[in-house]
Design a protein around this motif. Sequence first.
Motif, PDB file in Angstrom:
ATOM      1  N   ARG A  66       0.831  -1.210   0.000  1.00 21.60           N
ATOM      2  CA  ARG A  66       0.000   0.000   0.000  1.00 21.60           C
ATOM      3  C   ARG A  66       0.863   1.257   0.000  1.00 21.60           C
TER       4      ARG A  66
ATOM      5  N   ALA B 130      -4.488   4.522  -4.122  1.00 22.43           N
ATOM      6  CA  ALA B 130      -4.661   3.547  -3.044  1.00 22.43           C
ATOM      7  C   ALA B 130      -4.699   2.135  -3.617  1.00 22.43           C
TER       8      ALA B 130
ATOM      9  N   ASP C 282      -6.024  -1.775  -2.757  1.00 19.76           N
ATOM     10  CA  ASP C 282      -6.954  -2.549  -1.947  1.00 19.76           C
ATOM     11  C   ASP C 282      -6.252  -3.814  -1.459  1.00 19.76           C
TER      12      ASP C 282
ATOM     13  N   THR D  33      -7.204  -6.049   0.656  1.00 18.30           N
ATOM     14  CA  THR D  33      -8.090  -7.208   0.734  1.00 18.30           C
ATOM     15  C   THR D  33      -8.169  -7.917  -0.603  1.00 18.30           C
ATOM     16  N   ARG D  34      -8.230  -7.136  -1.679  1.00 16.27           N
ATOM     17  CA  ARG D  34      -8.271  -7.730  -3.016  1.00 16.27           C
ATOM     18  C   ARG D  34      -6.953  -8.432  -3.337  1.00 16.27           C
TER      19      ARG D  34
END
Length: 260
Positions: free
Chosen positions: A46, A56, A58, A60-61
Amino acid sequence: MSVYCNGHPATAADLAAALVNYGHFTSLQVRGAAVQGLDLHLRRLRQGTEELFGTALDGTRVQAWIAAALQAEGVSDASVRVTVFSRAFDFRQPLKAVPVDVLVSVAAPASMRGTPKHVRSVVYQRDLPHLKHVGTFALFQQRRQAMQDGFDDALFVDAQGRISEGSTWNVAFARGGELVWPQAPALRGTHERLLQAGWGGEPQLAPVGLDQLGGFDAAIGLNATDVWPIAGIDGYRFPGSEALSQRAAEILAAQTWIPL
């Protein structure tokens, strides 16, 4: 090795875009479909994406894509590299906002434990050392030159002689029961953070010059692959390195494995 882009098998066009050589990555070992320091790896991705692309990522992805790649390969133990780049990036217009892409490569699990290494020091500092970027040419060339001269790897020092990091690894020194982490511009590794947390007490962070090596009796190298003893640096020898490496390995083995 198998490579996936944004959750799908990578095409030639995907990989051709990665040849622009602008991006960053993290490498991790997966065992039983779980990763030590997964949060640290995702944080690194990140932060690098924000700095290099101004956007940004993700996490989680990304985590889901890693899990999907492992499932597609039918493995739960692997070496995984996650690379963030952009198929839309144009080096002629580097400020243009572009979406990022994620490559996940899956290879056989790896380990470097057990074999003591004798390394040599070299005055060198990576560009943007705090980032794990894809500019790795000089790292491998420094390692190659060290091996040509009879050493196992290269240890970087700055112009003032302060030790920073190995070619693709962090280093720590010990005197008695005290573990010291040399401080100079370097990439702070995930296993470095995990070992600091598991060692107990506040990490001892201090500049360490080559002329101070005689005050230590042990040294280790480590990265996400493993931890190993440093038998010597230049003309210095560290008789306690194998014992230190074993203790560090036991501490790291006790760190939490986070399911993907």
